[in-house]
Design a protein around this motif. Structure first.
Motif, PDB file in Angstrom:
ATOM      1  N   THR A  31       0.800  -1.238  -0.087  1.00  0.00           N
ATOM      2  CA  THR A  31       0.134   0.058  -0.089  1.00  0.00           C
ATOM      3  C   THR A  31       0.943   1.401  -0.064  1.00  0.00           C
ATOM      4  O   THR A  31       0.742   2.210  -0.773  1.00  0.00           O
ATOM      5  N   VAL A  32       2.087   1.336   0.715  1.00  0.00           N
ATOM      6  CA  VAL A  32       2.845   2.466   0.823  1.00  0.00           C
ATOM      7  C   VAL A  32       3.452   2.643  -0.342  1.00  0.00           C
ATOM      8  O   VAL A  32       3.421   3.754  -1.096  1.00  0.00           O
ATOM      9  N   GLU A  33       3.963   1.528  -0.995  1.00  0.00           N
ATOM     10  CA  GLU A  33       4.721   1.639  -2.396  1.00  0.00           C
ATOM     11  C   GLU A  33       3.594   2.067  -3.537  1.00  0.00           C
ATOM     12  O   GLU A  33       3.992   2.798  -4.477  1.00  0.00           O
ATOM     13  N   LEU A  82      -0.345   4.040   8.149  1.00  0.00           N
ATOM     14  CA  LEU A  82       0.593   4.102   7.097  1.00  0.00           C
ATOM     15  C   LEU A  82       0.961   5.067   6.454  1.00  0.00           C
ATOM     16  O   LEU A  82       1.823   5.281   5.563  1.00  0.00           O
ATOM     17  N   VAL A  83       0.014   6.291   6.569  1.00  0.00           N
ATOM     18  CA  VAL A  83       0.269   7.414   5.896  1.00  0.00           C
ATOM     19  C   VAL A  83       1.569   8.258   6.334  1.00  0.00           C
ATOM     20  O   VAL A  83       2.140   8.458   5.700  1.00  0.00           O
ATOM     21  N   PRO A  84       1.841   8.187   7.628  1.00  0.00           N
ATOM     22  CA  PRO A  84       3.482   8.871   8.069  1.00  0.00           C
ATOM     23  C   PRO A  84       4.373   8.163   7.452  1.00  0.00           C
ATOM     24  O   PRO A  84       5.408   8.548   6.799  1.00  0.00           O
ATOM     25  N   LEU A  85       4.248   6.743   7.152  1.00  0.00           N
ATOM     26  CA  LEU A  85       5.134   5.917   6.382  1.00  0.00           C
ATOM     27  C   LEU A  85       5.315   6.553   4.942  1.00  0.00           C
ATOM     28  O   LEU A  85       6.620   6.586   4.292  1.00  0.00           O
ATOM     29  N   GLU A 115      -6.025  12.124  15.663  1.00  0.00           N
ATOM     30  CA  GLU A 115      -4.941  11.381  15.172  1.00  0.00           C
ATOM     31  C   GLU A 115      -4.848  11.538  13.811  1.00  0.00           C
ATOM     32  O   GLU A 115      -3.427  11.488  13.412  1.00  0.00           O
ATOM     33  N   ALA A 116      -5.647  11.510  12.868  1.00  0.00           N
ATOM     34  CA  ALA A 116      -5.608  11.898  11.467  1.00  0.00           C
ATOM     35  C   ALA A 116      -4.832  13.051  11.244  1.00  0.00           C
ATOM     36  O   ALA A 116      -3.737  13.154  10.515  1.00  0.00           O
ATOM     37  N   GLY A 120      -0.649  13.173   9.425  1.00  0.00           N
ATOM     38  CA  GLY A 120      -0.417  13.733   8.003  1.00  0.00           C
ATOM     39  C   GLY A 120      -1.521  13.358   7.194  1.00  0.00           C
ATOM     40  O   GLY A 120      -1.112  13.531   5.790  1.00  0.00           O
ATOM     41  N   ILE A 121      -2.813  13.261   7.529  1.00  0.00           N
ATOM     42  CA  ILE A 121      -3.821  12.991   6.671  1.00  0.00           C
ATOM     43  C   ILE A 121      -4.491  14.315   6.643  1.00  0.00           C
ATOM     44  O   ILE A 121      -4.469  15.324   7.413  1.00  0.00           O
ATOM     45  N   ASP A 122      -5.163  14.248   5.316  1.00  0.00           N
ATOM     46  CA  ASP A 122      -5.552  15.724   4.914  1.00  0.00           C
ATOM     47  C   ASP A 122      -7.156  15.718   4.945  1.00  0.00           C
ATOM     48  O   ASP A 122      -7.772  16.945   5.100  1.00  0.00           O
ATOM     49  N   GLY A 123      -7.757  14.682   4.855  1.00  0.00           N
ATOM     50  CA  GLY A 123      -9.251  14.853   5.025  1.00  0.00           C
ATOM     51  C   GLY A 123     -10.035  13.353   5.075  1.00  0.00           C
ATOM     52  O   GLY A 123      -9.348  12.385   5.323  1.00  0.00           O
TER      53      GLY A 123
END
Length: 267
Positions: A31-33, A82-85, A115-116, A120-123
């Motif tokens: 997912t990250v990749e 996963l988002v900060p990764l 937490e979002a 580093g989550i935007d929405g």
């Protein structure tokens, strides 16, 4: 920071390309990749879907992706992490979490928004949360500078102006009734609907549900500010699930999916 990322993405002068992938499908590492590859391919923003056992708006392709992700042990909490990764590896585009309301309610709306924002989550986009019942979540999102994405469908014409007035980020236009899934043809009535939405909206409009070919992307970009591609992309991921799971074969699978994505964007 979140609102600035979203603002920058929405102010781009090129058509929006918004891919949807399911967190954990076929694995967390993949997912990250996939996220990084999609930005390289030209994605404006990433919709990161939370796997759910009862996805009311999703057709068989995304249901299968949820099943694969759940089998890997993916959850809302793990998906957020996963988002900060992704950010650490260089992802700069906005990330919007796509989740049904039940997992969000169980997790806690305030906990989610806090937490979002930290991760580093935007929405967030919640397809089964009606506009009339979204005030509490909207308020919590505003506190943390998160964008709550609104949806409009052909059935919501009477509510369209109200929804458009309060919409943030981009306005998600549902192209057709029913569940998600690649379609060989789109309902011709969608063009009048998109024109009406665009006239009512002060923010960019993006059309989703069924967009699966380069020709459809090209046509939809003439009637909206961009497109959301979900099932067609998830099908490409599903076809290469085993290859994506394995580090030795992941790069080749990612390159094949990137070729597909690039063919849609270059249209």
């Amino acid at each position: 920071m979140a609102s600035k990322r979203m603002e920058a993405a929405m102010n781009s002068h090129k058509p929006l390309f918004i891919p949807f992938i399911t967190a954990g499908d076929p694995s967390a590492d993949a997912t990250v990749e996939l996220a990084l590859m999609l930005e390289e391919a030209g994605a404006s923003l990433l919709e990161l879907g939370i796997p759910y056992s009862d996805p009311l708006a999703d057709g068989p392709t995304i249901q299968a992706a949820s099943k694969r992700a759940l089998a890997e042990g993916m959850s809302l909490e793990q998906a957020l992490k996963l988002v900060p990764l992704m950010r650490e590896k260089g992802l700069t585009i906005p990330v919007v979490i796509f989740t049904y309301f039940n997992p969000l309610l169980q997790y806690g709306e305030r906990r989610f928004t806090e937490e979002a924002a930290e991760l580093g989550i935007d929405g967030v986009l919640v397809p089964d949360l009606p506009y009339e019942e979204s005030e509490e979540l909207s308020g919590l999102c505003h506190e943390k500078e998160l964008v709550l994405i609104s949806l409009v469908a052909p059935t919501s014409r009477e509510r369209m102006v109200k929804i458009a007035e309060r919409a943030e980020g981009f306005l998600y236009c549902v192209s057709s009734l029913g569940v998600t899934g690649a379609r060989s043809k789109l309902d011709p009535r969608v063009y009048d609907f998109l024109t009406t939405v665009r006239e009512a909206s002060r923010i960019p409009t993006a059309v989703g549900f069924g967009i699966s070919t380069a020709e459809q992307v090209k046509v939809m970009n003439e009637h909206a500010d961009g497109v959301v591609v979900g099932s067609a992309l998830v099908a490409e991921i599903g076809a290469r699930a085993e290859a994506l799971k394995q580090p030795a074969t992941r790069a080749e699978a990612l390159a094949e999916i990137k070729t597909f994505v690039s063919s849609l964007i270059s249209s």
